[in-house]
Design an enzyme around this catalytic site. Structure first.
Site, PDB file in Angstrom:
ATOM      1  CG  ASN A 151       0.718  -7.114   0.486  1.00  0.00           C
ATOM      2  OD1 ASN A 151      -0.257  -6.814   1.177  1.00  0.00           O
ATOM      3  ND2 ASN A 151       1.794  -6.361   0.420  1.00  0.00           N
ATOM      4  CB  THR A 237      -8.283   4.482 -26.043  1.00  0.00           C
ATOM      5  OG1 THR A 237      -8.858   5.626 -26.670  1.00  0.00           O
ATOM      6  CG2 THR A 237      -8.342   3.292 -26.982  1.00  0.00           C
ATOM      7  CB  CYS A 325       4.730  -0.614  -2.752  1.00  0.00           C
ATOM      8  SG  CYS A 325       3.715  -1.352  -4.011  1.00  0.00           S
TER       9      CYS A 325
HETATM   10  N1  PLP Z   1      -3.155  -4.849  -3.110  1.00  0.00           N
HETATM   11  C1  PLP Z   1      -2.324  -5.833  -2.765  1.00  0.00           C
HETATM   12  C2  PLP Z   1      -2.683  -6.750  -1.653  1.00  0.00           C
HETATM   13  C3  PLP Z   1      -1.118  -5.999  -3.447  1.00  0.00           C
HETATM   14  O1  PLP Z   1      -0.272  -6.980  -3.097  1.00  0.00           O
HETATM   15  C4  PLP Z   1      -0.798  -5.100  -4.498  1.00  0.00           C
HETATM   16  C5  PLP Z   1       0.507  -5.189  -5.170  1.00  0.00           C
HETATM   17  O2  PLP Z   1       1.527  -5.417  -4.522  1.00  0.00           O
HETATM   18  C6  PLP Z   1      -1.722  -4.106  -4.836  1.00  0.00           C
HETATM   19  C7  PLP Z   1      -2.886  -3.998  -4.113  1.00  0.00           C
HETATM   20  C8  PLP Z   1      -1.462  -3.158  -5.959  1.00  0.00           C
HETATM   21  O3  PLP Z   1      -1.509  -3.832  -7.200  1.00  0.00           O
HETATM   22  P1  PLP Z   1      -0.978  -3.153  -8.540  1.00  0.00           P
HETATM   23  O4  PLP Z   1       0.476  -3.467  -8.626  1.00  0.00           O
HETATM   24  O5  PLP Z   1      -1.774  -3.768  -9.648  1.00  0.00           O
HETATM   25  O6  PLP Z   1      -1.248  -1.697  -8.422  1.00  0.00           O
END
Ligand code: PLP
Length: 387
Positions: A151, A237, A325
């Site tokens: 990412n 659900t 994050c």
């Molecule tokens: N894995 C990767 C490589 C991501 O880029 C992300 C989100 O930034 C996630 C997992 C987590 O995704 P979600 O936002 O659906 O929890």
């Protein structure tokens, strides 16, 4: 004016996606667990979406796709679900040093709970040290979990030979394909993954929906117990509208995959070219030979990425200093794991392109960036050299 250059963080739901979802908030509000007509209609919409997601990731349309509330949840289910179900002799989990927090934090929690954790290092381009993986593989390993496309840097892992090696020692392979789907061809069957996680909001679907694919015969311990929805693996659900939205986004992403890759790569490449023409002191992070088409992670050594991002924001440009994050929590563990120096890591900004971007936006952003960096005192920190 707003220029959004953070599509790896999230993407807007496409109008077709919103249209497909809308009825499930009102007229078609049936509970998919009910056997009468409105329930059956909702259940059927879920089954259609399962097949749509399966096709996007290159598995049989009848495969088991478990809908979850996010890719984070899907990944938690994969890691905890497999490790808790594996035999008592398979207590070891292997992950790479550049995983998303969804994997890393779950792995650390499992380690606290008594499982063994092994970390596979990567090289300066973010590619896995396969030799190290092969050396760590033995009959104590229950699961190997890897991020297919990173990412932060966009590095797409070279997965050749990995599933064979993992399977030959009797372990399973989970891939975090959140950033890969919709940007590169994802052929899960060919790659040999046993489990794979995806997220709705990264591929022009809604937020609050994710999915975990699991191959035939894979047994998992649920995270959530209750009414037995989603193959008894994710009770509660279902979010029918979200599932329909994810299914619709999956169809569109599959249809437009090549066009998307070409379009975003052309914007990304012009950005890189313009940057090279105006600035000498920068480093592109990620694997130049194997990178997501839409992603550009650049280190401006001696600069402070957060200050750059703040000044870009003041000019109406949104870009990230790390994963969504992590970006509020300081420097990138991914770049550090790749061997970037603190000076390079502190100065790293990620630009990730999407459907709504234009050439004009790229030009304006590069111009703004050069102004910020070439200011007499840089962006308030060390001066960088202009050529
Ligand atoms: N894995 C990767 C490589 C991501 O880029 C992300 C989100 O930034 C996630 C997992 C987590 O995704 P979600 O936002 O659906 O929890």
């Amino acid at each position: 004016m707003k220029i959004y250059l953070d599509y790896n963080s999230t993407s807007p739901a496409l109008p077709e996606v919103v249209d497909a979802m809308r009825p499930y908030f009102s007229d078609m509000y049936g509970n998919p667990s009910n056997l009468y007509s409105s329930g059956r209609k909702a259940a059927s919409a879920i089954e259609t979406a399962r097949a749509q997601v399966a096709e996007l990731i290159g598995v049989d349309p009848a495969s088991r796709i478990i809908f979850t509330g996010s890719a984070t949840e899907a990944t938690n289910l994969a890691l905890s679900g497999i490790m808790r179900k594996q035999s008592a002799s398979r207590r070891k989990l292997l992950i790479s040093s550049v995983e998303h927090a969804a994997t890393r934090e779950t792995a650390l929690a499992l380690q606290k709970a008594g499982f063994e954790l092994g970390i596979i290092p990567v090289n300066r381009n973010g590619q896995l040290n396969k030799q190290n993986l092969f050396e760590q593989l033995d009959d104590s390993v229950g699961l190997v979990s890897l991020i297919w496309a990173n990412n932060e840097t966009g590095t797409v892992l070279d997965l050749e030979g990995i599933s064979d090696a993992v399977h030959s020692c009797g372990a399973l392979l989970h891939l975090d394909a959140v950033q890969a789907v919709g940007k590169i061809s994802v052929d899960t069957g060919n790659i040999g993954a046993d489990l794979l996680s995806i997220s709705g909001h990264k591929l022009y679907g809604p937020k609050g929906i994710g999915a975990l694919y699991t191959g035939d015969g894979i047994e998992l311990e649920p995270l959530i117990y209750g009414g037995g929805q989603e193959y008894h693996l994710r009770s509660g659900t279902q979010n029918v509208a979200g599932i329909v939205g994810l299914g619709t986004a999956a169809v569109i992403c599959r249809e437009r995959l090549n066009a998307y890759a070409e379009f975003t790569a052309s914007l990304r490449n012009s950005f890189e070219t313009a940057l090279k023409a105006g600035l000498k002191n920068f480093i592109i992070n990620g694997d130049p030979e194997s990178r997501l088409p839409n992603t550009l992670n650049v280190s401006f050594p001696g600069e402070n990425a957060e200050k750059i991002a703040m000044q870009l924001d003041r000019a109406g440009i949104e870009a990230a200093t790390g994963s969504a994050c992590a970006s509020r929590k300081g420097i990138s563990g991914v770049l550090a794991a790749m061997g970037c120096s603190p000076v390079e890591t502190n100065g790293a900004v990620r630009f990730s392109f999407g459907w709504d971007n234009t050439v004009e936006e790229v030009d304006f952003t590069v111009k703004t960036l050069l102004t910020i960096i070439n200011k007499p005192a840089g962006c308030g920190f060390t001066k960088t050299i202009k050529v």
